[in-house]
Motif scaffolding. Structure first.
Motif, mmCIF file in Angstrom:
data_model
loop_
_atom_site.group_PDB
_atom_site.id
_atom_site.type_symbol
_atom_site.label_atom_id
_atom_site.label_comp_id
_atom_site.label_asym_id
_atom_site.label_seq_id
_atom_site.Cartn_x
_atom_site.Cartn_y
_atom_site.Cartn_z
ATOM 1 N N GLN A 99 101.088 17.071 75.889
ATOM 2 C CA GLN A 99 100.854 18.217 75.013
ATOM 3 C C GLN A 99 99.351 18.433 74.800
ATOM 4 O O GLN A 99 98.558 17.506 74.894
ATOM 5 C CB GLN A 99 101.543 18.002 73.661
ATOM 6 C CG GLN A 99 103.063 18.023 73.762
ATOM 7 C CD GLN A 99 103.733 17.664 72.460
ATOM 8 O OE1 GLN A 99 103.049 17.322 71.489
ATOM 9 N NE2 GLN A 99 105.040 17.729 72.414
ATOM 10 N N MET A 100 99.017 19.691 74.447
ATOM 11 C CA MET A 100 97.608 20.034 74.218
ATOM 12 C C MET A 100 97.199 19.668 72.796
ATOM 13 O O MET A 100 97.957 19.885 71.847
ATOM 14 C CB MET A 100 97.385 21.530 74.444
ATOM 15 C CG MET A 100 97.205 21.911 75.883
ATOM 16 S SD MET A 100 96.502 23.560 76.051
ATOM 17 C CE MET A 100 97.754 24.551 75.282
ATOM 18 N N SER A 101 95.988 19.185 72.665
ATOM 19 C CA SER A 101 95.425 18.937 71.337
ATOM 20 C C SER A 101 94.836 20.234 70.774
ATOM 21 O O SER A 101 94.723 21.242 71.474
ATOM 22 C CB SER A 101 94.345 17.853 71.424
ATOM 23 O OG SER A 101 93.294 18.284 72.251
ATOM 24 N N GLU A 102 94.438 20.208 69.476
ATOM 25 C CA GLU A 102 93.882 21.403 68.840
ATOM 26 C C GLU A 102 92.569 21.827 69.494
ATOM 27 O O GLU A 102 92.301 23.012 69.686
ATOM 28 C CB GLU A 102 93.651 21.119 67.349
ATOM 29 C CG GLU A 102 94.940 21.015 66.546
ATOM 30 C CD GLU A 102 94.680 20.752 65.075
ATOM 31 O OE1 GLU A 102 93.488 20.727 64.683
ATOM 32 O OE2 GLU A 102 95.648 20.576 64.329
ATOM 33 N N LYS B 225 91.811 25.381 71.346
ATOM 34 C CA LYS B 225 90.695 26.256 70.999
ATOM 35 C C LYS B 225 89.855 26.585 72.234
ATOM 36 O O LYS B 225 89.436 27.730 72.439
ATOM 37 C CB LYS B 225 89.816 25.587 69.944
ATOM 38 C CG LYS B 225 90.398 25.643 68.542
ATOM 39 C CD LYS B 225 89.505 24.930 67.559
ATOM 40 C CE LYS B 225 90.117 24.926 66.158
ATOM 41 N NZ LYS B 225 89.270 24.163 65.201
ATOM 42 N N MET B 226 89.617 25.551 73.040
ATOM 43 C CA MET B 226 88.834 25.746 74.270
ATOM 44 C C MET B 226 89.531 26.736 75.209
ATOM 45 O O MET B 226 88.887 27.597 75.820
ATOM 46 C CB MET B 226 88.655 24.399 74.983
ATOM 47 C CG MET B 226 87.741 23.431 74.265
ATOM 48 S SD MET B 226 86.006 23.763 74.558
ATOM 49 C CE MET B 226 85.815 23.113 76.201
ATOM 50 N N LEU B 227 90.854 26.611 75.303
ATOM 51 C CA LEU B 227 91.631 27.506 76.174
ATOM 52 C C LEU B 227 91.563 28.940 75.681
ATOM 53 O O LEU B 227 91.418 29.886 76.473
ATOM 54 C CB LEU B 227 93.077 27.025 76.219
ATOM 55 C CG LEU B 227 93.832 27.279 77.539
ATOM 56 C CD1 LEU B 227 94.937 26.254 77.684
ATOM 57 C CD2 LEU B 227 94.422 28.660 77.593
ATOM 58 N N ARG B 228 91.652 29.137 74.349
ATOM 59 C CA ARG B 228 91.576 30.479 73.773
ATOM 60 C C ARG B 228 90.211 31.116 74.038
ATOM 61 O O ARG B 228 90.118 32.299 74.391
ATOM 62 C CB ARG B 228 91.834 30.417 72.265
ATOM 63 C CG ARG B 228 93.315 30.277 71.910
ATOM 64 C CD ARG B 228 93.534 30.235 70.426
ATOM 65 N NE ARG B 228 93.316 31.529 69.804
ATOM 66 C CZ ARG B 228 93.341 31.737 68.495
ATOM 67 N NH1 ARG B 228 93.581 30.735 67.657
ATOM 68 N NH2 ARG B 228 93.138 32.944 68.013
#
Length: 284
Positions: free
Chosen positions: A167-170, A174-177
């Motif tokens: 799973q992705m961390s927060e 944020k980096m992906l967004r």
């Protein structure tokens, strides 16, 4: 039995290397009870015996507190003290001397950052380390050394960490967004630039076509208009002559008759040479 035991040990080592990041050469932290067990049961050399279990090269460690505890036990443990002094001493950062159990638990900590295999004969210490993640245990049983399988808690912990990794961390979210926003902005800028360039190209093509059409019209007026050539028939020399199927036989017969008549007429009219007469007269 030996093959089954080796397979079991390999499986356990693979579990710790895959889930907790253990790497060769493996580090084994021994306490006084384990060193004494090796000497009593004559399991020597210790490094080869441990490397056979783990299937890789081994570095054996002990602590200053373990050596001090063996010294305090008297002459009965003098041989095990000598054997322990030949091992590599692991660094323990406490000023006063502690018990071997307290010293080893402090070095291992909560998550075993140094990746030690703990070798001990103390059952309470083994139970304690089974409740910690990533602490593999080695113990002796008579003349054999055994690697303890991972506990249920350790397996559950490894499973949960694997799920967390998937799973992705927060921070990653944020980096992906941010990455998505930047890509969208760049795409919009590119589209606007492409549209502008296409509009300029269309205007240029329209002007060029207008000028070309004007020129063509002028040229058409100036030029002499010729008549279109009609399609001609085929060349008569290249065509085959028609065959007269009905009259061919009659014509052939007539020709044959004429030929026979001419031959007969030629045969009837026979000219006699005068030279023959002259010869007869001379002979007579």
């Amino acid at each position: 039995m030996r093959l089954k035991k080796q397979k079991r040990h390999r499986k356990i080592v693979r579990f710790y290397t895959a889930c907790f990041g253990f790497r060769e050469p493996f580090k084994v932290l021994c306490d006084g009870t384990f060193v004494n067990h090796l000497l009593v049961n004559r399991i020597t050399p210790a490094d080869t015996a441990l490397s056979n279990i783990l299937g890789a090269t081994v570095k054996i460690f002990t602590t200053r507190c373990v050596l001090a505890e063996l010294k305090s036990l008297g002459e009965s443990y003098s041989e095990s003290l000598k054997a322990a002094t030949n091992l590599i001493t692991a660094r323990c950062d406490h000023e006063k001397r502690k018990s071997a159990v307290a010293c080893i638990t402090e070095i291992i900590g909560a998550g075993n950052p140094e990746h030690f295999f703990v070798a001990t004969q103390d059952a309470d210490l083994r139970k304690k380390f089974q409740e910690l993640p990533g602490v593999p245990l080695i113990f002796g049983l008579r003349n054999a050394l055994l690697l303890e399988p991972p506990s249920a808690f350790q397996r559950r912990f490894a499973k949960s960490t694997e799920e967390e990794r998937s799973q992705m961390s927060e921070l990653e979210y944020k980096m992906l967004r941010m990455k998505k926003k930047t890509t969208l902005a760049t795409e919009e800028a590119m589209e606007s630039y492409v549209n502008e360039s296409e509009g300029d190209q269309n205007l240029h093509t329209q002007t060029v076509t207008k000028t070309n059409t004007g020129r063509k019209r002028k040229e058409v007026k100036d030029k002499v208009q010729f008549k279109r050539k009609k399609a001609k028939g085929p060349n008569p020399l290249s065509c085959k002559k028609k065959k007269n199927c009905g009259h061919s036989m009659f014509g052939a017969k007539k020709e044959s008759k004429n030929e026979s008549e001419t031959t007969r007429s030629m045969s009837r009219k026979r000219k006699r040479s005068r030279k023959g007469k002259k010869l007869e007269e001379t002979n007579g």
